[in-house]
Design a protein around this motif. Structure first.
Motif, mmCIF file in Angstrom:
data_model
loop_
_atom_site.group_PDB
_atom_site.id
_atom_site.type_symbol
_atom_site.label_atom_id
_atom_site.label_comp_id
_atom_site.label_asym_id
_atom_site.label_seq_id
_atom_site.Cartn_x
_atom_site.Cartn_y
_atom_site.Cartn_z
ATOM 1 N N SER B 50 0.833 -1.199 0.000
ATOM 2 C CA SER B 50 0.000 0.000 0.000
ATOM 3 C C SER B 50 0.871 1.253 0.000
ATOM 4 O O SER B 50 1.880 1.320 0.676
ATOM 5 C CB SER B 50 -0.883 -0.022 1.239
ATOM 6 N N LYS B 54 0.862 2.733 -6.980
ATOM 7 C CA LYS B 54 0.196 1.989 -8.059
ATOM 8 C C LYS B 54 -0.941 2.795 -8.671
ATOM 9 O O LYS B 54 -1.021 2.964 -9.890
ATOM 10 C CB LYS B 54 -0.345 0.648 -7.525
ATOM 11 N N SER B 55 -1.819 3.289 -7.784
ATOM 12 C CA SER B 55 -2.963 4.053 -8.308
ATOM 13 C C SER B 55 -2.486 5.311 -9.013
ATOM 14 O O SER B 55 -3.030 5.695 -10.049
ATOM 15 C CB SER B 55 -3.905 4.438 -7.173
ATOM 16 N N SER B 56 -1.470 5.932 -8.446
ATOM 17 C CA SER B 56 -0.945 7.150 -9.067
ATOM 18 C C SER B 56 -0.422 6.830 -10.461
ATOM 19 O O SER B 56 -0.658 7.582 -11.419
ATOM 20 C CB SER B 56 0.177 7.726 -8.216
#
Ligand SMILES: Nc1ncnc2c1ncn2[C@@H]1O[C@H](COP(=O)(O)OP(=O)(O)OP(=O)(O)O)[C@@H](O)[C@H]1O
Ligand SMILES: [Mg+2]
Lengths: 304, 274
Positions: B50, B54-56
């Motif tokens: 986390s 990744k999302s970025s």
């Protein structure tokens, strides 16, 4: 082990006790507020009672004119005056306020939006007598040049619309801010245009909040006294054009309360009662609309 | 067949390729120096702890990162040979070609039908017909086709005109996938599409992704290593080092699980096995 449980138990009890204290004090405060509203209403009703008994409720609407000293108590021109000023102001302030809110929440660059919001908050905080003063020395002469006398329904409408604009805008901003950002993201990811996103998703979802904003602003316009009194001319008549002077219910109370006695005084309280009823009606309406929004989970079902 | 195909295409020009990509929120660098080619038709899984970016990373690929204030992206992303980070890129067009599915299902507060018809009409994907009736018919066909694609048709065909918010979480997520598919994008970006779903619903979504594999290029973030193993052709492992995210290893699913080269990857996947 045993002592650990004991200490847990006692801290739990303490938490319960704090909860209870908080709950009771909140209840107390809440009921004081409610009681105050009730007491004020009762007081107004009590003061209005002699007039309601001696004259009857119908006469306020059927009497042709307002000559309280000669026993003629027609409230109609002033109810109309209040209503026209408030409606006119709402009609002007609503589109401007909603557009301001959209600018702040959806279009404006942050560099502009922050000072703009501060400005709106400032507008909301300016005392009404200052608005009235400004209206009297700036707006009224301008209107006078256009069409005398200047002190008129139009002047009142314009000043009031300026005064309730921040109410509409700030409440609308608050309701737009509640729209989940996931709607914006979803729409952007589907490359929907800003226009489609606004008209089909954002505005319909914020609908009930926006209605509430407008209704509350109307209530504020109805109750406004000082500025209206200063720029409207205060002639009791049914206006035939926007340039005619009018008198609002609130201005009437403020102007005559000082010297009114007997039935006259009681009738002023009746007009206060009428105002209270209209504003209460608006608040109930706003409440109804926002609850409606809740119960349907703010779902918009379009044409099938 | 698809794995062979993707293996073959990686040798040629990748469909989507990040080059020395760096993203920062204000002063804080979320990830840096990420170079990752993504081949046409493959499923690329992105895994990692986390907060490793990744999302970025995913949000750069269709410029959703533009929506975040103070977010700054450096480097290059090539899509079909052009750098999409260039300011001249038409983001509306880009996002039509690169669709995105979010971690939390986000259907619009509209009916199921309207959720799908809205993007269809917006982009004029249904040719205007001679009559209104024929037009509606054409929209209906497109909607039915895409709902069948995601396996939702049987479940919602009788409630097309009731609210999409009344669907279950798994149904909502599949509706969101359908909504992205209806624009016929070339690439799908999926940010933990199953994290809000129960095992049965996530199995349905997984199976759907596998069915879509030859037609769509998919980049999927997942915290579920078993899932990555089941669906991905290749896996990219992100990690935080010195408070910055970076790509530490990328390889075929087999290689990542059986012969990881980076020791962190080895620890990560063995943890996942345990
Ligand atoms: N909008 C934002 N503003 C500022 N910092 C952000 C923002 N979004 C993410 N970050 C930071 O960037 C880093 C990477 O975040 P990101 O969401 O990309 O991680 P992630 O790998 O997707 O994590 P997770 O697996 O928990 O979803 C984190 O340190 C996070 O705090
Ligand atoms: Mg994430």
């Amino acid at each position: 082990m045993q002592t650990f449980e004991m200490s847990q138990l006692s801290s739990l009890r303490r938490a319960h006790r704090r909860d209870r204290i908080l709950r009771h004090s909140l209840r107390l405060l809440g009921s004081i507020t409610g009681l105050l509203v009730l007491l004020i209403t009762l007081f107004v009703l009590q003061e209005a009672w002699p007039a309601l008994q001696n004259l009857g409720f119908i006469r306020f609407w059927t009497d042709g004119s307002w000559h309280p000293l000669e026993g003629s108590f027609g409230l109609m021109p002033m109810v109309l005056g209040s209503g026209l000023i408030a409606l006119g102001a709402t009609a002007i302030a609503t589109p401007l306020g909603l557009l301001s809110a959209l600018f702040c929440q959806c279009y404006g660059p942050p560099l502009l939006v922050v000072p703009y919001r501060r400005l709106l908050e400032l507008l909301a905080g300016i005392p009404s007598v200052v608005y009235g003063f400004w209206g009297l020395v700036v707006l009224v002469p301008q209107i006078n040049r256009l069409h005398p006398p200047g002190q008129s329904l139009l002047a009142g409408t314009l000043i009031l619309s300026l005064m309730i604009l921040p109410t509409v805008a700030l409440l609308a901003i608050a309701s737009l801010a509640q729209i989940p950002s996931s709607y914006w993201q979803g729409a952007a990811a589907l490359s929907l245009s800003r226009w489609t996103t606004l008209t089909r998703i954002i505005l319909p979802s914020a609908r009930s909040g926006l209605f509430t904003a407008v209704v509350l602003a109307t209530g504020r316009a109805l109750g406004e006294t000082m500025a209206v009194l200063m720029v409207c001319g205060n002639v009791v008549q049914v206006p035939s054009s926007v340039f005619d002077p009018v008198r609002s219910l609130t201005a009437n109370i403020a102007l005559e309360m000082a010297y009114a006695t007997g039935d006259h005084r009681a009738v002023l309280f009746v007009s206060g009662l009428v105002l209270l009823a209209i504003v209460a009606g608006l608040v109930v309406m706003a409440e109804g609309i926002s609850n409606q929004g809740m119960s349907s989970e703010s779902v918009i079902v379009h044409e099938r | 067949m698809t794995t062979m195909m993707s293996a073959a295409t990686t040798c040629t020009q990748p469909l989507l390729e990040a080059k020395h990509l760096q993203l920062s929120y204000g002063q804080q660098v979320a990830f840096h120096d990420v170079s990752l080619p993504i081949a046409s038709g493959e499923i690329m899984a992105i895994v990692g702890p986390s907060g490793c970016g990744k999302s970025s990373f995913l949000s750069c690929l269709n410029r959703m990162s533009d929506l975040v204030p103070h977010c700054h992206v450096q480097g290059e992303i090539h899509f079909n040979g052009t750098n999409i980070l260039s300011p001249r890129t038409d983001t509306l067009l880009l996002r039509r070609r690169i669709g995105m599915i979010f971690q939390k299902p986000n259907p619009f507060p509209l009916s199921v039908w309207e959720n799908l018809a809205l993007p269809l009409r917006e982009h004029g994907l249904v040719k205007s017909q001679t009559s209104r009736r024929a037009f509606r018919q054409a929209i209906h066909q497109a909607i039915e086709a895409v709902l069948r694609d995601v396996g939702l048709w049987e479940e919602v065909k009788n409630r097309l005109h009731s609210s999409a918010l009344a669907l279950s979480g798994g149904q909502q997520q599949r509706l969101c996938i359908a909504r992205a598919l209806i624009l016929q994008p070339e690439v799908l970006l999926l940010d933990e599409p199953c994290s809000a779903l129960d095992p049965l619903a996530s199995a349905v979504v997984e199976e759907l992704m596998l069915r879509l594999r030859p037609r769509y290029t998919q980049v999927v973030i997942t915290h579920n290593l078993a899932q990555a193993k089941r669906i991905a052709d290749r896996i990219a492992v992100f990690w935080v080092q010195q408070h910055k995210g970076q790509l530490i290893e990328v390889g075929s699913t087999q290689q990542i699980f059986n012969a990881p080269t980076h020791e962190l990857t080895a620890a990560y996947v063995s943890g996942g096995k345990g």
